[in-house]
Design a protein around this motif. Sequence first.
Motif, short mmCIF file in Angstrom:
data_model
loop_
_atom_site.label_atom_id
_atom_site.label_comp_id
_atom_site.label_asym_id
_atom_site.label_seq_id
_atom_site.Cartn_x
_atom_site.Cartn_y
_atom_site.Cartn_z
N LYS A 146 -13.14 42.15 -10.44
CA LYS A 146 -12.18 42.99 -10.67
C LYS A 146 -10.76 42.10 -10.58
O LYS A 146 -10.68 41.55 -9.38
CB LYS A 146 -11.84 44.38 -10.19
CG LYS A 146 -12.86 45.18 -10.63
CD LYS A 146 -12.58 46.59 -10.37
CE LYS A 146 -13.66 47.60 -10.85
NZ LYS A 146 -13.31 47.87 -12.18
N GLY A 180 -15.12 37.57 -22.52
CA GLY A 180 -14.25 38.43 -22.53
C GLY A 180 -12.89 37.95 -22.81
O GLY A 180 -12.63 36.86 -22.66
N THR A 226 -12.10 43.51 -15.78
CA THR A 226 -13.33 42.99 -14.89
C THR A 226 -13.71 41.80 -15.84
O THR A 226 -14.08 41.55 -17.12
CB THR A 226 -14.43 43.97 -15.08
OG1 THR A 226 -13.91 45.27 -14.21
CG2 THR A 226 -15.69 43.74 -14.36
N LEU A 227 -13.86 40.65 -15.13
CA LEU A 227 -14.15 39.43 -15.73
C LEU A 227 -15.82 39.42 -16.32
O LEU A 227 -16.66 39.70 -15.60
CB LEU A 227 -14.11 38.31 -14.68
CG LEU A 227 -12.59 37.92 -14.26
CD1 LEU A 227 -12.64 37.02 -13.21
CD2 LEU A 227 -11.43 37.78 -15.65
N GLN A 228 -15.56 39.09 -17.77
CA GLN A 228 -17.08 38.91 -18.27
C GLN A 228 -16.95 37.83 -19.05
O GLN A 228 -16.03 37.20 -19.75
CB GLN A 228 -16.97 40.06 -19.22
CG GLN A 228 -17.13 41.50 -18.66
CD GLN A 228 -18.25 41.86 -17.71
OE1 GLN A 228 -19.26 41.06 -17.77
NE2 GLN A 228 -18.28 42.84 -16.61
N PRO A 229 -18.31 36.99 -19.32
CA PRO A 229 -18.49 36.07 -20.07
C PRO A 229 -18.00 36.25 -21.61
O PRO A 229 -18.61 37.12 -22.19
CB PRO A 229 -19.91 35.55 -19.90
CG PRO A 229 -20.42 36.22 -18.71
CD PRO A 229 -19.47 37.48 -18.67
N VAL A 278 -17.63 35.95 -12.43
CA VAL A 278 -17.89 36.94 -13.25
C VAL A 278 -18.40 38.13 -12.84
O VAL A 278 -19.04 38.20 -11.76
CB VAL A 278 -19.07 36.44 -14.17
CG1 VAL A 278 -19.71 37.56 -15.15
CG2 VAL A 278 -18.66 35.21 -14.98
N GLY A 279 -17.67 39.20 -13.34
CA GLY A 279 -17.91 40.67 -12.48
C GLY A 279 -16.70 40.96 -11.73
O GLY A 279 -16.68 42.18 -11.10
N HIS A 335 -11.32 35.16 -20.69
CA HIS A 335 -11.44 35.29 -19.26
C HIS A 335 -11.98 34.08 -18.76
O HIS A 335 -11.69 34.06 -17.46
CB HIS A 335 -12.74 36.49 -19.28
CG HIS A 335 -12.12 37.69 -19.33
ND1 HIS A 335 -13.05 38.93 -19.18
CD2 HIS A 335 -11.31 38.38 -19.87
CE1 HIS A 335 -12.28 40.03 -19.66
NE2 HIS A 335 -11.13 39.75 -19.94
N GLU A 336 -12.60 33.30 -19.63
CA GLU A 336 -12.72 31.78 -19.07
C GLU A 336 -11.55 31.23 -18.49
O GLU A 336 -11.78 30.32 -17.76
CB GLU A 336 -13.34 30.97 -19.97
CG GLU A 336 -14.86 31.24 -20.43
CD GLU A 336 -15.30 32.58 -21.11
OE1 GLU A 336 -14.15 33.44 -21.56
OE2 GLU A 336 -16.35 33.13 -21.15
#
Length: 337
Positions: A25, A44, A39-42, A22-23, A55-56
């Motif tokens: 790039k 997202g 940018t990986l986000q929970p 997470v976070g 994103h998961e």
Amino acid sequence: MTTPTDTPTATGAELRRGPFRVGDKVQLTDPKGRLHTITLQPGGTFHTHKGYFKHEQIIGQPEGSVVVNTADIEYLALRPLLADYVLSMPRGAAVVYPKDAAQIVAMADIYPGARVVEAGVGSGALTMSLLRAVGDAGHLHSIERREDFAAIAQGNVETFFGGPHPAWQLSVGDLSDVLPQVAEPGAVDRVVLDMLAPWENVDAVASALAPGGVLVCYVATTTQLSRTAEDLRADGRFAEPSAFETMIRGWHLEGLAVRPEHRMIGHTGFLITARRLADGVTPPHRKRRPAKGAYPVTPEAEWSSEELGERAISDKKVRKVRRDLGVAPEDPSTPPA
């Protein structure tokens, strides 16, 4: 014998390896070669007009994995290289292209542990390459005249390295004023100037450089190049300067159709380098035959970005980039310096 676990970790190195977190790039490449940076986000998601994926599906996967969206389109997921990050990061001023940054690091011989001064930070593109070269044991002092550009550069550098870099110091002001305060005479190994009129700082740079030190100037036009070279010669404390530019031409690789690309990265800037002589040494006289009128003297000429054909940067754009990076001024009513 030192084991890998006992080896100190360089700043930012942990962000460059391991599974996606997470976070991070992530640079996505679609089947047509188009690039997308996320940018990986929970929770997202990445959307295009042809489907999406969560994103998961990437978080926890090793670098170099392939993710498939809802329309069965595959994306290759990799961490962006420094060159990729520089060309896609938020910017206020124009950036030094990776091809020029690589030449500066190589031709100025920026080595681990070196003491380097950089003037004209812009958006921080060259700063990141210099920090990579000097390492945690070196020291880079960056000087920028504009407070808003300095803030943008700080945001980009700390985003890339995951926080403040221990070898970096950033000052706002003119090089001629700041350099004598932060560096003793003869205490600097390398100086890199990216500014409109580098010849105005030849005296300050010569005083700060150690004998054998290297000065590198990045300029956009031949008029700047000529003026810088002549002022270095006139100063008398530098060896004969040399100048060059680099161009990159990619190649199309498809079966038997191997040929140069139709487009290339041509002129972006000139580089001029010179070595600092020992004190009291007179450089050997260079024999050359100048053409008539080769050395016009126009001290009253105004050197500005508009006169040199560079695109003006609006205050509105700079304020937007600062907001995006989270480095907006404390008092929004205060105009940028």
